[in-house]
Design a protein around this motif. Structure first.
Motif, PDB file in Angstrom:
ATOM      1  N   VAL A  39       0.852  -1.193   0.000  1.00 35.70           N
ATOM      2  CA  VAL A  39       0.000   0.000   0.000  1.00 35.70           C
ATOM      3  C   VAL A  39       0.885   1.240   0.000  1.00 35.70           C
ATOM      4  O   VAL A  39       1.698   1.429   0.903  1.00 35.70           O
ATOM      5  CB  VAL A  39      -0.928   0.024   1.223  1.00 35.70           C
ATOM      6  N   PRO A  40       0.753   2.093  -1.031  1.00 31.85           N
ATOM      7  CA  PRO A  40       1.601   3.290  -1.107  1.00 31.85           C
ATOM      8  C   PRO A  40       1.328   4.265   0.031  1.00 31.85           C
ATOM      9  O   PRO A  40       0.259   4.258   0.649  1.00 31.85           O
ATOM     10  CB  PRO A  40       1.210   3.911  -2.455  1.00 31.85           C
ATOM     11  N   GLU A  41       2.310   5.114   0.288  1.00 29.66           N
ATOM     12  CA  GLU A  41       2.133   6.193   1.243  1.00 29.66           C
ATOM     13  C   GLU A  41       1.069   7.150   0.709  1.00 29.66           C
ATOM     14  O   GLU A  41       0.879   7.280  -0.498  1.00 29.66           O
ATOM     15  CB  GLU A  41       3.468   6.931   1.416  1.00 29.66           C
ATOM     16  N   HIS A  42       0.350   7.790   1.579  1.00 25.55           N
ATOM     17  CA  HIS A  42      -0.679   8.777   1.215  1.00 25.55           C
ATOM     18  C   HIS A  42      -1.827   8.140   0.433  1.00 25.55           C
ATOM     19  O   HIS A  42      -2.329   8.721  -0.536  1.00 25.55           O
ATOM     20  CB  HIS A  42      -0.083   9.931   0.395  1.00 25.55           C
ATOM     21  N   MET A  43      -2.228   6.950   0.824  1.00 26.54           N
ATOM     22  CA  MET A  43      -3.357   6.273   0.181  1.00 26.54           C
ATOM     23  C   MET A  43      -4.272   5.723   1.263  1.00 26.54           C
ATOM     24  O   MET A  43      -3.797   5.135   2.245  1.00 26.54           O
ATOM     25  CB  MET A  43      -2.873   5.146  -0.726  1.00 26.54           C
ATOM     26  N   GLY A  44      -5.586   5.933   1.112  1.00 29.17           N
ATOM     27  CA  GLY A  44      -6.522   5.456   2.113  1.00 29.17           C
ATOM     28  C   GLY A  44      -7.799   4.917   1.499  1.00 29.17           C
ATOM     29  O   GLY A  44      -8.214   5.352   0.414  1.00 29.17           O
ATOM     30  N   PHE A  45      -8.421   3.960   2.191  1.00 31.17           N
ATOM     31  CA  PHE A  45      -9.671   3.338   1.753  1.00 31.17           C
ATOM     32  C   PHE A  45     -10.720   3.557   2.850  1.00 31.17           C
ATOM     33  O   PHE A  45     -10.503   3.177   4.004  1.00 31.17           O
ATOM     34  CB  PHE A  45      -9.471   1.839   1.519  1.00 31.17           C
ATOM     35  N   TYR A  46     -11.861   4.135   2.481  1.00 26.16           N
ATOM     36  CA  TYR A  46     -12.868   4.488   3.469  1.00 26.16           C
ATOM     37  C   TYR A  46     -14.252   4.057   2.996  1.00 26.16           C
ATOM     38  O   TYR A  46     -14.667   4.402   1.876  1.00 26.16           O
ATOM     39  CB  TYR A  46     -12.873   5.999   3.723  1.00 26.16           C
ATOM     40  N   LEU A  47     -14.949   3.299   3.829  1.00 24.03           N
ATOM     41  CA  LEU A  47     -16.325   2.917   3.539  1.00 24.03           C
ATOM     42  C   LEU A  47     -17.245   3.897   4.275  1.00 24.03           C
ATOM     43  O   LEU A  47     -17.222   3.979   5.507  1.00 24.03           O
ATOM     44  CB  LEU A  47     -16.610   1.488   4.004  1.00 24.03           C
ATOM     45  N   CYS A  48     -18.017   4.652   3.501  1.00 30.95           N
ATOM     46  CA  CYS A  48     -18.909   5.664   4.067  1.00 30.95           C
ATOM     47  C   CYS A  48     -20.342   5.149   4.012  1.00 30.95           C
ATOM     48  O   CYS A  48     -20.793   4.702   2.955  1.00 30.95           O
ATOM     49  CB  CYS A  48     -18.805   6.972   3.289  1.00 30.95           C
ATOM     50  N   ALA A  49     -21.055   5.216   5.134  1.00 24.44           N
ATOM     51  CA  ALA A  49     -22.438   4.729   5.203  1.00 24.44           C
ATOM     52  C   ALA A  49     -23.348   5.873   5.633  1.00 24.44           C
ATOM     53  O   ALA A  49     -22.990   6.660   6.522  1.00 24.44           O
ATOM     54  CB  ALA A  49     -22.545   3.567   6.180  1.00 24.44           C
ATOM     55  N   PHE A  50     -24.538   5.936   5.006  1.00 27.16           N
ATOM     56  CA  PHE A  50     -25.464   7.039   5.238  1.00 27.16           C
ATOM     57  C   PHE A  50     -26.827   6.506   5.681  1.00 27.16           C
ATOM     58  O   PHE A  50     -27.221   5.397   5.301  1.00 27.16           O
ATOM     59  CB  PHE A  50     -25.609   7.884   3.976  1.00 27.16           C
ATOM     60  N   MET A  82     -10.936   1.565   6.303  1.00 30.03           N
ATOM     61  CA  MET A  82     -10.617   0.186   5.945  1.00 30.03           C
ATOM     62  C   MET A  82      -9.120  -0.096   6.027  1.00 30.03           C
ATOM     63  O   MET A  82      -8.688  -1.235   5.944  1.00 30.03           O
ATOM     64  CB  MET A  82     -11.128  -0.114   4.536  1.00 30.03           C
ATOM     65  N   GLY A  83      -8.312   0.975   6.179  1.00 29.04           N
ATOM     66  CA  GLY A  83      -6.871   0.788   6.310  1.00 29.04           C
ATOM     67  C   GLY A  83      -6.496   0.005   7.549  1.00 29.04           C
ATOM     68  O   GLY A  83      -5.397  -0.568   7.626  1.00 29.04           O
ATOM     69  N   THR A  84      -7.413  -0.043   8.532  1.00 28.87           N
ATOM     70  CA  THR A  84      -7.145  -0.833   9.730  1.00 28.87           C
ATOM     71  C   THR A  84      -7.242  -2.329   9.439  1.00 28.87           C
ATOM     72  O   THR A  84      -6.787  -3.148  10.238  1.00 28.87           O
ATOM     73  CB  THR A  84      -8.132  -0.465  10.854  1.00 28.87           C
ATOM     74  N   GLN A  85      -7.871  -2.668   8.311  1.00 25.72           N
ATOM     75  CA  GLN A  85      -7.975  -4.068   7.888  1.00 25.72           C
ATOM     76  C   GLN A  85      -6.877  -4.338   6.870  1.00 25.72           C
ATOM     77  O   GLN A  85      -7.100  -4.366   5.663  1.00 25.72           O
ATOM     78  CB  GLN A  85      -9.358  -4.342   7.290  1.00 25.72           C
ATOM     79  N   GLY A  86      -5.668  -4.497   7.367  1.00 25.27           N
ATOM     80  CA  GLY A  86      -4.492  -4.575   6.505  1.00 25.27           C
ATOM     81  C   GLY A  86      -4.586  -5.613   5.405  1.00 25.27           C
ATOM     82  O   GLY A  86      -4.292  -5.332   4.235  1.00 25.27           O
ATOM     83  N   TYR A  87      -5.012  -6.842   5.761  1.00 26.18           N
ATOM     84  CA  TYR A  87      -5.067  -7.899   4.743  1.00 26.18           C
ATOM     85  C   TYR A  87      -6.052  -7.538   3.639  1.00 26.18           C
ATOM     86  O   TYR A  87      -5.775  -7.711   2.447  1.00 26.18           O
ATOM     87  CB  TYR A  87      -5.477  -9.235   5.377  1.00 26.18           C
ATOM     88  N   PHE A  88      -7.225  -7.013   4.032  1.00 27.55           N
ATOM     89  CA  PHE A  88      -8.248  -6.662   3.037  1.00 27.55           C
ATOM     90  C   PHE A  88      -7.727  -5.611   2.073  1.00 27.55           C
ATOM     91  O   PHE A  88      -7.889  -5.730   0.860  1.00 27.55           O
ATOM     92  CB  PHE A  88      -9.507  -6.150   3.740  1.00 27.55           C
TER      93      PHE A  88
END
Length: 376
Positions: A82-93, A186-192
């Protein structure tokens, strides 16, 4: 480069359109009347019906990440650095209105590298198909996936610096929270993230949709405004639930849109996926009737669906939408007089077998056609 596009027509003639690299200076190739570039591009191209493009110039968008991402394995066995300065976020409304408002605000803020609207259940569907089949019979899980997490958006942020990443993530969190939503990092879920990174950046995961039954199709509409796409998704969900209940398609919990916003999120591309097992006679028998149902839904919303490239749908929609089916046949005859190309999806003709359809739906179709028929 020879031009914006180099186009080899079915008769062998080479047609060059546009200005980059032409040496002719800057000019507009589109004059009054039908445009060659418009004929070439249309809304989905000619799908091989008018020859082959051998060169083209494309607009490239900035990729702030590294030129190469080290990845081993593929699909579910993939592992990427995973590159630096990259993030994955699941947003729910909490509801449709807050979801749509947030997506528009995210577009106005011009943040994010990728935004994907899909059902939360779809991730389980493609990654753990056997477990997913068991979960479809669990009312609590269906309620969680279908209602509690009905309006979600996966955001991929990529930045060129710490400051830019902080700005993008700060904007995202602020917008989502103001609309009553939540953000899951989702970055806390490293494997995913290591497994799914290429799925979101290079679209490798959609191939897994074949796993659960062997095949699938989509109810694909034209790119349109966000509200229109949500209306289409609602209409398709009602159709799918009917066919799931009757055993005509696989149970994917019904809600399965694949939808990507464009142009600062003002409009979007939307496909509603339905899966089937081609080995089952009841699934094969449902393919034409369900396709007819989606066509009727498009007419009810005064839409011309993307799947009008299918000759059966085009024969219904075309005469109601400026006679585009007739014009495509004329263009095909002019550019391919020898019928060298496979023009089935561009100008081929066909019709639904209405004898296998529900008579009430056939009557509904005929009523809609009569009501929408142009005057004169």
């Amino acid at each position: 480069e020879k031009g914006w596009a180099e186009w080899v027509l079915p008769d062998g003639e080479v047609l060059r359109i546009g200005t980059p690299g032409s040496g002719l200076g800057w000019f507009n190739p589109d004059g009054p009347g039908p445009s060659l570039r418009g004929i070439m591009r249309g809304s989905a191209g000619a799908l091989s019906g008018l020859g082959i493009f051998t060169r083209c110039a494309l607009k490239l968008y900035n990729w702030p990440g590294p030129p190469h991402i080290k990845t081993e394995g593929c699909l579910l066995d993939a592992s990427s650095e995973v590159p630096e300065h990259m993030g994955f976020y699941l947003c729910a409304f909490p509801d449709r209105a807050s979801f749509l408002d947030a997506v528009l605000k995210i577009g106005e803020a011009e943040i994010g590298y990728n935004a994907l609207r899909t059902a939360t259940a779809a991730y389980l569907n493609i990654m753990t198909p056997r477990l997913f089949k068991k979960l479809t019979g669990t009312k609590a899980i269906r309620a969680l996936m279908g209602k509690t997490l009905e309006y979600t958006l996966m955001m991929v942020l990529v930045a060129g610096s710490d400051e830019e990443f902080e700005y993008q993530s700060g904007c995202l969190f602020s917008i989502v929270r103001k609309k009553g939503g939540i953000v899951l990092d989702m970055g806390t879920q490293g494997y995913f993230v290591r497994m799914a990174l290429m799925g979101f950046v290079r679209a490798t995961l959609p191939a897994l949709v074949f796993r659960i039954g062997g095949s699938f199709n989509t109810a694909l509409d034209r790119n349109d405004a966000l509200d229109t796409q949500e209306n289409w998704r609602d209409a398709c969900l009602a159709i799918k639930e009917e066919w799931i209940a009757s055993g005509g398609i696989l149970d994917d919990m019904g809600d399965n849109p694949y939808y990507v916003p464009y142009e600062n999120n003002g409009w979007a591309h939307c496909e509603v996926v339905y899966q089937f097992d081609p080995r089952k006679p009841e699934h094969r028998a449902a393919l034409e009737p369900i396709f007819l149902d989606f066509t009727i839904a498009a007419l009810e919303q005064c839409m011309e669906p993307m799947f009008s490239s299918d000759p059966r749908v085009r024969s219904i929609i075309g005469p109601l939408a400026g006679g585009f089916d007739r014009w495509q046949r004329e263009v095909s005859r002019a550019l391919d007089p020898g019928e060298a190309a496979d023009s089935t999806l561009y100008s081929g003709e066909g019709s639904f077998d209405l004898s296998v359809a529900d008579p009430a739906k056939v009557e509904k179709l005929n009523t809609l056609i009569e009501r929408l028929k142009p005057e004169g």
